[in-house]
Enzyme design. Structure first.
Site, PDB file in Angstrom:
ATOM      1  N   GLU A 107     111.336  97.080 -17.311  1.00  0.00           N
ATOM      2  CA  GLU A 107     111.102  97.768 -18.591  1.00  0.00           C
ATOM      3  C   GLU A 107     110.505  96.897 -19.696  1.00  0.00           C
ATOM      4  O   GLU A 107     110.998  96.900 -20.829  1.00  0.00           O
ATOM      5  CB  GLU A 107     112.414  98.408 -19.072  1.00  0.00           C
ATOM      6  CG  GLU A 107     113.033  99.331 -18.043  1.00  0.00           C
ATOM      7  CD  GLU A 107     114.351  99.946 -18.490  1.00  0.00           C
ATOM      8  OE1 GLU A 107     114.895  99.544 -19.530  1.00  0.00           O
ATOM      9  OE2 GLU A 107     114.831 100.848 -17.772  1.00  0.00           O
ATOM     10  N   GLU A 135     115.072 104.551  -8.771  1.00  0.00           N
ATOM     11  CA  GLU A 135     116.299 105.001  -9.469  1.00  0.00           C
ATOM     12  C   GLU A 135     116.292 106.524  -9.600  1.00  0.00           C
ATOM     13  O   GLU A 135     116.502 107.074 -10.675  1.00  0.00           O
ATOM     14  CB  GLU A 135     116.381 104.363 -10.860  1.00  0.00           C
ATOM     15  CG  GLU A 135     116.298 102.850 -10.833  1.00  0.00           C
ATOM     16  CD  GLU A 135     116.474 102.186 -12.194  1.00  0.00           C
ATOM     17  OE1 GLU A 135     116.957 102.828 -13.141  1.00  0.00           O
ATOM     18  OE2 GLU A 135     116.104 101.007 -12.310  1.00  0.00           O
TER      19      GLU A 135
HETATM   20  C1  GLA Z   1     117.653 101.629 -16.288  1.00  0.00           C
HETATM   21  C2  GLA Z   1     118.009 100.403 -15.479  1.00  0.00           C
HETATM   22  C3  GLA Z   1     119.118 100.679 -14.517  1.00  0.00           C
HETATM   23  C4  GLA Z   1     120.227 101.471 -15.153  1.00  0.00           C
HETATM   24  C5  GLA Z   1     119.678 102.701 -15.773  1.00  0.00           C
HETATM   25  C6  GLA Z   1     120.822 103.475 -16.350  1.00  0.00           C
HETATM   26  O1  GLA Z   1     116.925 102.541 -15.591  1.00  0.00           O
HETATM   27  O2  GLA Z   1     116.923  99.906 -14.746  1.00  0.00           O
HETATM   28  O3  GLA Z   1     119.638  99.476 -14.054  1.00  0.00           O
HETATM   29  O4  GLA Z   1     120.885 100.705 -16.114  1.00  0.00           O
HETATM   30  O5  GLA Z   1     118.769 102.316 -16.772  1.00  0.00           O
HETATM   31  O6  GLA Z   1     121.942 103.449 -15.548  1.00  0.00           O
END
Ligand code: GLA
Length: 364
Positions: free
Chosen positions: A162, A269
């Site tokens: 990020e 994710e």
């Molecule tokens: C981001 C992070 C993850 C997690 C999510 C929320 O996407 O990359 O590790 O913390 O936020 O759970």
């Protein structure tokens, strides 16, 4: 030959699971295949886990359905490196051991992020901000220690998480990393990780990577890194999606644009929120519904079906799909961004039974 979910020789395990998972007592017909069986000619199917989930019914479900795991929090810098001279390995080791015992791959997550950082990281002993040299040395030591510990056991790392700004008019996020090091921290993190484990597959990982304006900025960063011969292998599209987005065209465009740089792509994710995207934290409003209606469940199943159809179409560049949490029993979206509002973003329900969306994902 059809593969049933519980072959006869595994009947005792099936009996054990019936109580915990209730799969056979579901009103819906038992699905034909597990996730990992359905996708065995495509890509590994992963799930984010915590050390507390490695026993009981959840562990059985993980072993039955998935062939890859990502530690949800245990390897983030704050939890794993709480003081400059102290690492906390217990939870991360437990996850890696569980994976080894059960022949699951492990994705490491993550080596550098602006959130969940330890308190000591950006400050010296007097509480003053450290210099760029000191911060890069700390990053180097952190990456070397963590990556080398799991060398040969972790096949891929989210190296930088990020780094792109949420503001469409900015390029990089104005994080402590950026304030202290400028842009250099990104390339350095990849170089250190590659040096620590030359075989590990190294990822840049981010969210909203399918939104056109953010997609262009992520692409710009990835292209810069590739042009500068930084050792980056792949891009992680987090996949924190919803019933509203991304569209099929946006998803295809993102995969095509990123992979045109010679990068592999993973969905790292995945969850499909039943609510539209929000970023700022807030309380649930009086009267705000969090009911999971049959209409929402149906819409969600259709979204999942479309997403996996697209993933299969790109099997030459798509090297993994990981869900963010095991079941609707617990999701980070239960408290974020809205405190006190339940979400239902995954393929298994609160009793660990497969949902409609599951059927759509495994049948093709
Ligand atoms: C981001 C992070 C993850 C997690 C999510 C929320 O996407 O990359 O590790 O913390 O936020 O759970």
């Amino acid at each position: 030959m059809k593969t049933t979910l519980f072959p006869v020789r595994k009947l005792s395990l099936a009996a054990l699971l019936m109580g915990g998972l209730g799969l056979l007592s579901s009103q819906r017909p038992a699905p034909e295949k597990t996730l990992k069986e359905a996708y065995k000619n495509y890509f590994p199917i992963g799930v984010a886990v915590g050390a507390q989930q490695l026993k009981g019914a959840e562990a059985e479900l993980i072993k039955q359905q998935f062939n890859s795991v990502t530690p949800e929090n245990a390897m983030k810098m704050g939890p794993i490196h709480p003081e400059e001279n102290r690492y906390f390995w217990t939870d991360a080791d437990a996850i890696v051991d569980f994976a080894q015992q059960n022949k699951l791959r492990v994705r490491g997550h993550n080596l550098l992020w602006h959130e969940q950082t330890p308190k000591w990281l950006f400050k010296d002993a007097e509480g003053k901000q450290v210099s760029k040299e000191v911060l890069l040395k700390r990053l180097h030591d952190h990456i070397f220690t963590v990556v080398k510990r799991y060398k040969g056991k972790i096949y891929a790392w989210d190296v930088v998480n990020e780094a792109i700004s949420d503001n469409p008019n900015e390029f990089l996020r104005d994080s402590e990393w950026y304030k202290i090091c400028g842009e250099d921290f990104i390339a350095k993190a990849f170089e250190y990780a590659h040096e620590a484990d030359p075989k590990a597959i190294l990822f840049y990982n981010d969210y909203n990577t399918e939104r056109p304006e953010k997609r262009e900025r992520v692409y710009k960063l990835l292209k810069k890194l590739k042009d500068a011969k930084v050792p980056i292998d792949a891009v992680g599209l987090q996949g924190h999606w919803s019933l509203q987005e991304p569209t099929e065209a946006e998803l295809r465009k993102a995969i095509e644009q990123y992979s045109s740089l010679g990068l592999k792509v993973q969905i790292t994710e995945l969850d499909v929120s039943i609510y539209p995207w929000e970023k700022e934290r807030r309380e649930r409003r009086p009267g705000e519904s969090d009911a999971y209606t049959p209409e929402l469940e149906q819409k969600q199943a259709e979204q999942y079906k479309m997403f996996f159809r697209v993933f299969r179409d790109y099997k030459n560049v798509m090297t993994g799909v990981t869900f963010w949490n095991v079941s609707d029993q617990y999701s980070w979206l239960d408290t974020y961004p809205v405190a006190g509002r339940k979400n239902y973003p995954l393929l298994f329900d609160q009793n660990l039974k497969p949902k409609k969306a599951y059927q759509e994902v495994v049948k093709f």
